[in-house]
Design a protein around this motif. Structure first.
Motif, PDB file in Angstrom:
ATOM      1  N   LEU A 124      -5.935  -1.258  -3.104  1.00 21.29           N
ATOM      2  CA  LEU A 124      -4.909  -0.598  -3.909  1.00 21.29           C
ATOM      3  C   LEU A 124      -3.687  -1.500  -4.062  1.00 21.29           C
ATOM      4  O   LEU A 124      -3.389  -2.302  -3.186  1.00 21.29           O
ATOM      5  CB  LEU A 124      -4.506   0.723  -3.252  1.00 21.29           C
ATOM      6  CG  LEU A 124      -5.622   1.756  -3.132  1.00 21.29           C
ATOM      7  CD1 LEU A 124      -5.130   2.967  -2.352  1.00 21.29           C
ATOM      8  CD2 LEU A 124      -6.150   2.161  -4.482  1.00 21.29           C
ATOM      9  N   PRO A 125      -2.975  -1.374  -5.188  1.00 23.95           N
ATOM     10  CA  PRO A 125      -1.779  -2.201  -5.376  1.00 23.95           C
ATOM     11  C   PRO A 125      -0.740  -1.921  -4.303  1.00 23.95           C
ATOM     12  O   PRO A 125      -0.553  -0.787  -3.884  1.00 23.95           O
ATOM     13  CB  PRO A 125      -1.256  -1.791  -6.750  1.00 23.95           C
ATOM     14  CG  PRO A 125      -2.126  -0.722  -7.252  1.00 23.95           C
ATOM     15  CD  PRO A 125      -3.219  -0.467  -6.278  1.00 23.95           C
ATOM     16  N   GLN A 126      -0.084  -2.967  -3.870  1.00 23.84           N
ATOM     17  CA  GLN A 126       0.957  -2.860  -2.846  1.00 23.84           C
ATOM     18  C   GLN A 126       2.293  -2.573  -3.521  1.00 23.84           C
ATOM     19  O   GLN A 126       2.617  -3.165  -4.535  1.00 23.84           O
ATOM     20  CB  GLN A 126       1.046  -4.174  -2.073  1.00 23.84           C
ATOM     21  CG  GLN A 126      -0.267  -4.563  -1.462  1.00 23.84           C
ATOM     22  CD  GLN A 126      -0.189  -4.636   0.036  1.00 23.84           C
ATOM     23  OE1 GLN A 126       0.865  -4.518   0.606  1.00 23.84           O
ATOM     24  NE2 GLN A 126      -1.324  -4.834   0.664  1.00 23.84           N
TER      25      GLN A 126
ATOM     26  N   PRO B 171      -5.391  11.660  -5.400  1.00 17.37           N
ATOM     27  CA  PRO B 171      -6.507  11.118  -6.185  1.00 17.37           C
ATOM     28  C   PRO B 171      -7.041   9.764  -5.706  1.00 17.37           C
ATOM     29  O   PRO B 171      -8.097   9.326  -6.169  1.00 17.37           O
ATOM     30  CB  PRO B 171      -5.939  11.028  -7.601  1.00 17.37           C
ATOM     31  CG  PRO B 171      -4.462  11.022  -7.424  1.00 17.37           C
ATOM     32  CD  PRO B 171      -4.165  11.775  -6.170  1.00 17.37           C
ATOM     33  N   LEU B 172      -6.351   9.109  -4.775  1.00 17.52           N
ATOM     34  CA  LEU B 172      -6.830   7.835  -4.229  1.00 17.52           C
ATOM     35  C   LEU B 172      -7.500   8.018  -2.876  1.00 17.52           C
ATOM     36  O   LEU B 172      -7.745   7.046  -2.169  1.00 17.52           O
ATOM     37  CB  LEU B 172      -5.669   6.852  -4.091  1.00 17.52           C
ATOM     38  CG  LEU B 172      -4.953   6.489  -5.389  1.00 17.52           C
ATOM     39  CD1 LEU B 172      -3.755   5.598  -5.100  1.00 17.52           C
ATOM     40  CD2 LEU B 172      -5.889   5.827  -6.372  1.00 17.52           C
TER      41      LEU B 172
ATOM     42  N   MET C  92       0.834  -1.182   0.000  1.00 18.32           N
ATOM     43  CA  MET C  92       0.000   0.000   0.000  1.00 18.32           C
ATOM     44  C   MET C  92       0.878   1.244   0.000  1.00 18.32           C
ATOM     45  O   MET C  92       1.961   1.220   0.533  1.00 18.32           O
ATOM     46  CB  MET C  92      -0.879   0.021   1.249  1.00 18.32           C
ATOM     47  CG  MET C  92      -1.987  -0.983   1.235  1.00 18.32           C
ATOM     48  SD  MET C  92      -3.124  -0.646   2.577  1.00 18.32           S
ATOM     49  CE  MET C  92      -3.478  -2.305   3.061  1.00 18.32           C
ATOM     50  N   PRO C  93       0.378   2.336  -0.606  1.00 14.38           N
ATOM     51  CA  PRO C  93       1.154   3.566  -0.535  1.00 14.38           C
ATOM     52  C   PRO C  93       1.406   3.965   0.911  1.00 14.38           C
ATOM     53  O   PRO C  93       0.680   3.582   1.810  1.00 14.38           O
ATOM     54  CB  PRO C  93       0.264   4.590  -1.244  1.00 14.38           C
ATOM     55  CG  PRO C  93      -0.644   3.782  -2.108  1.00 14.38           C
ATOM     56  CD  PRO C  93      -0.819   2.480  -1.408  1.00 14.38           C
ATOM     57  N   ALA C  94       2.427   4.777   1.115  1.00 17.88           N
ATOM     58  CA  ALA C  94       2.819   5.136   2.475  1.00 17.88           C
ATOM     59  C   ALA C  94       1.801   6.027   3.166  1.00 17.88           C
ATOM     60  O   ALA C  94       1.684   6.005   4.370  1.00 17.88           O
ATOM     61  CB  ALA C  94       4.175   5.839   2.443  1.00 17.88           C
ATOM     62  N   ARG C  95       1.051   6.832   2.422  1.00 21.23           N
ATOM     63  CA  ARG C  95       0.147   7.774   3.047  1.00 21.23           C
ATOM     64  C   ARG C  95      -1.240   7.666   2.423  1.00 21.23           C
ATOM     65  O   ARG C  95      -1.381   7.619   1.211  1.00 21.23           O
ATOM     66  CB  ARG C  95       0.676   9.177   2.863  1.00 21.23           C
ATOM     67  CG  ARG C  95      -0.170  10.222   3.524  1.00 21.23           C
ATOM     68  CD  ARG C  95       0.457  11.562   3.419  1.00 21.23           C
ATOM     69  NE  ARG C  95       0.037  12.186   2.179  1.00 21.23           N
ATOM     70  CZ  ARG C  95       0.370  13.409   1.821  1.00 21.23           C
ATOM     71  NH1 ARG C  95       1.155  14.114   2.593  1.00 21.23           N
ATOM     72  NH2 ARG C  95      -0.052  13.921   0.708  1.00 21.23           N
TER      73      ARG C  95
ATOM     74  N   ALA D 205     -10.803   6.760  -9.172  1.00 23.68           N
ATOM     75  CA  ALA D 205     -10.134   5.889  -8.193  1.00 23.68           C
ATOM     76  C   ALA D 205     -10.437   6.300  -6.753  1.00 23.68           C
ATOM     77  O   ALA D 205     -10.170   5.540  -5.829  1.00 23.68           O
ATOM     78  CB  ALA D 205      -8.630   5.887  -8.426  1.00 23.68           C
ATOM     79  N   ALA D 206     -10.986   7.495  -6.559  1.00 26.59           N
ATOM     80  CA  ALA D 206     -11.358   7.940  -5.210  1.00 26.59           C
ATOM     81  C   ALA D 206     -12.683   7.296  -4.808  1.00 26.59           C
ATOM     82  O   ALA D 206     -13.436   6.813  -5.655  1.00 26.59           O
ATOM     83  CB  ALA D 206     -11.492   9.462  -5.190  1.00 26.59           C
ATOM     84  N   ARG D 207     -12.941   7.271  -3.533  1.00 33.92           N
ATOM     85  CA  ARG D 207     -14.219   6.781  -3.003  1.00 33.92           C
ATOM     86  C   ARG D 207     -14.871   7.920  -2.241  1.00 33.92           C
ATOM     87  O   ARG D 207     -14.201   8.623  -1.494  1.00 33.92           O
ATOM     88  CB  ARG D 207     -14.025   5.581  -2.068  1.00 33.92           C
ATOM     89  CG  ARG D 207     -13.433   4.366  -2.745  1.00 33.92           C
ATOM     90  CD  ARG D 207     -14.416   3.797  -3.786  1.00 33.92           C
ATOM     91  NE  ARG D 207     -13.819   2.718  -4.536  1.00 33.92           N
ATOM     92  CZ  ARG D 207     -13.269   2.836  -5.730  1.00 33.92           C
ATOM     93  NH1 ARG D 207     -13.230   3.998  -6.332  1.00 33.92           N
ATOM     94  NH2 ARG D 207     -12.761   1.795  -6.353  1.00 33.92           N
ATOM     95  N   THR D 208     -16.186   8.077  -2.431  1.00 32.10           N
ATOM     96  CA  THR D 208     -16.908   9.149  -1.763  1.00 32.10           C
ATOM     97  C   THR D 208     -18.035   8.565  -0.923  1.00 32.10           C
ATOM     98  O   THR D 208     -18.813   7.745  -1.403  1.00 32.10           O
ATOM     99  CB  THR D 208     -17.493  10.141  -2.785  1.00 32.10           C
ATOM    100  OG1 THR D 208     -16.450  10.605  -3.630  1.00 32.10           O
ATOM    101  CG2 THR D 208     -18.150  11.321  -2.089  1.00 32.10           C
ATOM    102  N   VAL D 209     -18.085   9.007   0.320  1.00 31.18           N
ATOM    103  CA  VAL D 209     -19.162   8.629   1.227  1.00 31.18           C
ATOM    104  C   VAL D 209     -19.919   9.911   1.562  1.00 31.18           C
ATOM    105  O   VAL D 209     -19.321  10.912   1.936  1.00 31.18           O
ATOM    106  CB  VAL D 209     -18.618   7.973   2.514  1.00 31.18           C
ATOM    107  CG1 VAL D 209     -19.741   7.682   3.493  1.00 31.18           C
ATOM    108  CG2 VAL D 209     -17.854   6.701   2.167  1.00 31.18           C
TER     109      VAL D 209
END
Length: 162
Positions: free
Chosen positions: A144-146, A68-69, A1-4, A97-101
């Motif tokens: 997400l890709p690691q 953007p993620l 996963m991305p660092a942040r 690629a974003a998720r919205t709640v």
């Protein structure tokens, strides 16, 4: 996963961010908190993330351009219904690629299915349902890709006291 990872809250006032911060604080061990609003929570599998507060559509889109993620929490109330639904559609189109709640006032619950059609991943109408928001965030980040880790980073990532 991305660092942040980033949680973006877009609301005019603090109706939702305060309960969200409390939910994050309750879920995270006190030693995991840092000065940059980063938490390690069981709901996000120990992943560090930050909380970004925005007050309008332009600021929200600017934050999304940088991350953007991200997972976006978007306030929906009778007073901002048109703007919120328009922003929801824009996010879905520009940042797939974003998720919205959607974080909805009880008076706006009738817009749930329209919000979902416009791209909302989740719809929360009570601060007691914020665990659902955090669960969506965790699932999104786990999908997400690691990144590839070297031998040292891989060994360090498995240590129980990190």
């Amino acid at each position: 996963m991305p660092a942040r990872f980033t949680l973006i809250v877009c609301e005019r006032n603090n109706d939702w961010v305060v309960p969200l911060r409390l939910a994050l604080a309750d879920a995270a061990p006190r030693s995991a908190m840092t000065a940059n609003d980063r938490f390690s929570s069981p709901l996000v599998a120990g992943v560090n993330y930050r909380l970004v507060e925005t007050r309008n559509s332009d600021d929200c889109l600017a934050a999304l351009a940088e991350e953007p993620l991200a997972v976006v929490a978007l306030q929906l109330s009778p007073s901002n219904c048109d703007q919120a639904l328009s922003l929801l559609r824009t996010i879905a189109e520009r940042y797939p690629a974003a998720r919205t709640v959607v974080l909805a006032a009880r008076e706006a619950v009738e817009y749930q299915w329209l919000a979902r059609e416009l791209g909302a991943t989740g719809f929360v109408s009570s601060p007691r349902q914020l665990q659902e928001f955090l669960l969506i965030a965790r699932r999104h980040w786990q999908s997400l890709p690691q990144p590839e880790l070297g031998a040292a980073e891989s060994a360090w990532a498995t240590l129980p006291w990190k």
